[in-house]
Design a protein around this motif. Structure first.
Motif, short mmCIF file in Angstrom:
data_model
loop_
_atom_site.label_atom_id
_atom_site.label_comp_id
_atom_site.label_asym_id
_atom_site.label_seq_id
_atom_site.Cartn_x
_atom_site.Cartn_y
_atom_site.Cartn_z
N ARG A 1 0.83 -1.21 0.00
CA ARG A 1 0.00 0.00 0.00
C ARG A 1 0.86 1.26 0.00
NH1 ARG A 1 -3.16 -3.05 3.79
NH2 ARG A 1 -2.22 -1.89 5.53
N ILE A 2 1.92 1.24 0.78
CA ILE A 2 2.81 2.41 0.82
C ILE A 2 3.45 2.62 -0.54
CG2 ILE A 2 4.95 3.28 1.83
CD1 ILE A 2 4.17 1.81 4.42
N ARG A 3 3.82 1.53 -1.24
CA ARG A 3 4.45 1.65 -2.55
C ARG A 3 3.49 2.25 -3.57
NH1 ARG A 3 8.77 3.11 -4.96
NH2 ARG A 3 9.10 2.08 -6.96
N ASN A 4 2.23 1.84 -3.52
CA ASN A 4 1.25 2.42 -4.44
C ASN A 4 1.13 3.93 -4.24
OD1 ASN A 4 0.70 -0.09 -5.59
ND2 ASN A 4 -0.93 -0.57 -4.11
N GLU A 5 1.08 4.34 -3.00
CA GLU A 5 0.99 5.77 -2.73
C GLU A 5 2.25 6.48 -3.21
OE1 GLU A 5 -1.55 7.37 -1.60
OE2 GLU A 5 -2.75 5.56 -1.36
N GLU A 6 3.41 5.85 -3.03
CA GLU A 6 4.66 6.48 -3.48
C GLU A 6 4.68 6.62 -5.00
OE1 GLU A 6 7.71 4.01 -1.96
OE2 GLU A 6 7.69 4.91 0.08
N ILE A 7 4.14 5.62 -5.73
CA ILE A 7 4.10 5.71 -7.21
C ILE A 7 3.22 6.86 -7.65
CG2 ILE A 7 3.33 4.48 -9.27
CD1 ILE A 7 4.22 1.87 -7.90
N GLN A 8 2.07 7.03 -7.00
CA GLN A 8 1.19 8.14 -7.35
C GLN A 8 1.91 9.48 -7.10
OE1 GLN A 8 -1.72 7.96 -8.86
NE2 GLN A 8 -1.58 5.70 -8.91
N ILE A 9 2.64 9.54 -6.02
CA ILE A 9 3.38 10.78 -5.73
C ILE A 9 4.45 11.02 -6.79
CG2 ILE A 9 4.93 11.86 -4.07
CD1 ILE A 9 3.37 10.38 -1.89
N ASP A 10 5.17 9.94 -7.22
CA ASP A 10 6.20 10.09 -8.25
C ASP A 10 5.61 10.55 -9.57
OD1 ASP A 10 8.14 9.32 -6.52
OD2 ASP A 10 8.14 7.20 -7.10
N VAL A 11 4.39 10.04 -9.94
CA VAL A 11 3.75 10.46 -11.20
C VAL A 11 3.45 11.95 -11.18
CG1 VAL A 11 1.66 10.22 -12.60
CG2 VAL A 11 2.79 8.18 -11.69
N VAL A 12 2.90 12.44 -10.08
CA VAL A 12 2.59 13.86 -9.97
C VAL A 12 3.87 14.68 -10.03
CG1 VAL A 12 1.62 15.63 -8.47
CG2 VAL A 12 0.47 13.44 -8.69
N GLU A 13 4.93 14.20 -9.32
CA GLU A 13 6.20 14.95 -9.32
C GLU A 13 6.81 15.00 -10.71
OE1 GLU A 13 8.71 13.14 -6.45
OE2 GLU A 13 7.73 14.09 -4.72
N ARG A 14 6.73 13.90 -11.48
CA ARG A 14 7.30 13.89 -12.83
C ARG A 14 6.56 14.84 -13.76
NH1 ARG A 14 11.03 10.02 -13.89
NH2 ARG A 14 11.34 8.43 -12.25
N ARG A 15 5.25 14.88 -13.64
CA ARG A 15 4.47 15.84 -14.48
C ARG A 15 4.93 17.26 -14.18
NH1 ARG A 15 -1.65 13.24 -13.71
NH2 ARG A 15 -1.28 11.37 -15.03
N LYS A 16 5.02 17.61 -12.94
CA LYS A 16 5.47 18.95 -12.59
C LYS A 16 6.89 19.18 -13.07
CE LYS A 16 1.70 20.19 -10.45
NZ LYS A 16 0.85 21.30 -11.00
N GLN A 17 7.73 18.15 -13.00
CA GLN A 17 9.11 18.29 -13.42
C GLN A 17 9.21 18.52 -14.92
OE1 GLN A 17 11.55 18.33 -11.24
NE2 GLN A 17 13.15 18.70 -12.77
N ILE A 18 8.33 17.85 -15.71
CA ILE A 18 8.33 18.05 -17.17
C ILE A 18 7.95 19.48 -17.51
CG2 ILE A 18 7.14 17.37 -19.29
CD1 ILE A 18 6.96 14.52 -18.10
N GLU A 19 6.93 20.00 -16.84
CA GLU A 19 6.52 21.40 -17.10
C GLU A 19 7.66 22.35 -16.76
OE1 GLU A 19 3.01 22.02 -14.85
OE2 GLU A 19 1.76 20.64 -16.04
#
Length: 425
Positions: free
Chosen positions: A251-269
């Protein structure tokens, strides 16, 4: 008239004679006696202990081995009246030395006689018995002289044929052999006893070790059973714990993946905006200054190209002019040299052989110097021959000079000298 005589306990006073013609003798020890002058005879006899050293040299024993025996004897005159009277009859009027000599000869005679009846081993091994035997045999003879043998001991026994030394070596070897055998037997018995004790100790040790190993094995078996039960319970508890922990980590890993996806989108912008900013920065800081620098360098290069071309043209013109000047100078020098040679030829032609002779004479010192150069390193020259031969050699050497000059210069020196007035070839 009379006189009183006294004596101590170590001396006997012998009084003989008396009044009225008496022949009776009196013996006094440690007392006094009255003696008449001219009638009574008074004599003294020492009762001190006399030390004698009897010695028999090279006396053959019963085996025929010559031995030398020395002893020590203590003797004295006995105090008993009868024996003292006998001693006075034997030794009265003799000195102590003479008394000793008499007793010594008696002892040596018995010693020699007894030594001849014994073997070397009997004499050497039991000296006390040998001395007692001598004392026993000699005592009656000296006793009849009123002498008592207080003690007699053998001092030394030796020989000149090394018999005793060999006997001692043999005895020493036997004793040493017996000692070595005794030591070996003692070591053997000690080794056997030690081995028996060690065997008993090892039996006890092995029995004890066996009991210890049995108890240890039982303890390890029980401990293994207990450890198996404990490990089973621990394994079940550990597996349950790990299963629950894995679910939580998922469960913690799933939450971490969602956080990484959001961070990568912001990083691309952010990176897109950063690219645009860097493009504008490169145009302002690199492209425009580079274009200006290229224009400046191109202008400078064109100026340097024109400067180089003009410099090359000037250098070529300078070289051309220098070459023309040098050629003109060479031409003038050549013409002057040709004119000099022409004038010199006319002069030589006008003067003929005289001019050639002048040249030859000027060259002769140089030729002589070259010829003499090797001789300058020579300390001396020895010409072998008689007086007539020496003159001929010098004449022949001078006669060979004109051909040598002709070969070197091409001038016949004889012809030239014949044309000179007053000169002879």
């Amino acid at each position: 008239m009379g006189n009183i005589h006294t004596t101590g306990p170590n001396e006997a006073l012998i009084v003989s004679g008396g009044c009225c013609g008496s022949t009776k003798k009196r013996t006094i020890v440690g007392g006094w006696a009255w003696a008449w002058w001219l009638v009574t005879d008074v004599q003294r006899l020492s009762l001190n202990v006399m030390t004698l050293n009897p010695m028999c040299e090279n006396v053959e024993t019963a085996q025929g081995v010559p031995l030398t025996v020395t002893g020590v004897a203590q003797c004295k005159i006995m105090k008993a009246d009868e024996l003292l009277g006998t001693a006075s009859e034997q030794f009265l009027g003799k000195s102590v030395k003479e008394i000793k000599q008499t007793i010594l000869q008696t002892l040596e005679g018995h010693l020699r006689a007894i030594l001849g009846t014994l073997t070397v081993e009997e004499v050497y091994k039991d000296r006390d018995q040998f001395a007692a035997l001598v004392r026993e045999v000699a005592a009656p003879d000296v006793g009849r002289m009123g002498i008592e043998i207080l003690s007699f001991t053998i001092k030394d026994v030796y020989d000149d044929v090394q018999y005793l030394a060999s006997l001692g070596k043999a005895q020493t070897a036997v004793v040493k052999r017996d000692a070595d055998a005794g030591v070996a037997e003692a070591n053997r018995d000690a080794g056997i006893r030690e081995a028996e004790c060690e065997k008993s100790a090892m039996d006890v040790k092995y029995s004890t070790d066996t009991k210890i190993e049995d108890n240890t094995r039982m303890y390890k078996l029980q401990k293994a059973n207990f450890d198996q039960e404990i490990n089973t319970a621990k394994a079940e508890s550990q597996l349950a714990y790990e299963l629950q922990a894995a679910k939580i980590r998922q469960r913690i890993r799933n939450e971490e993946i969602q956080i990484d996806v959001v961070e990568r989108r912001k990083q691309i912008e952010i990176e897109s905006q950063e690219v645009q900013r860097k493009d504008r920065e490169l145009i302002g800081t690199v492209k425009l200054p580079a274009e200006a620098e290229a224009y400046r360098v191109q202008t400078i290069a064109q100026g340097k190209q024109c400067q180089t071309i003009e410099s090359a043209r000037a250098e070529a013109e300078r070289i051309r002019k220098i070459g023309a000047a040098e050629a003109h100078a060479i031409e003038l020098v050549g013409k002057a040299e040709a004119e000099r040679m022409r004038i010199k030829a006319n002069v030589y032609k006008q003067y003929g052989d005289a001019a050639i002779m002048n040249i030859v004479l000027e060259s002769l010192p140089k030729i002589a110097a070259e010829v003499a150069a090797p001789l300058a390193k020579t300390d001396e020259i020895v010409l072998i021959g008689g007086n007539d031969n020496l003159t001929n050699d010098v004449t022949r050497l001078v006669a060979q000079l004109p051909p040598s000059i002709n070969a070197l210069t091409g001038v016949d020196l004889s012809k030239v000298l014949s044309k000179i007035p007053g000169a002879k070839a």
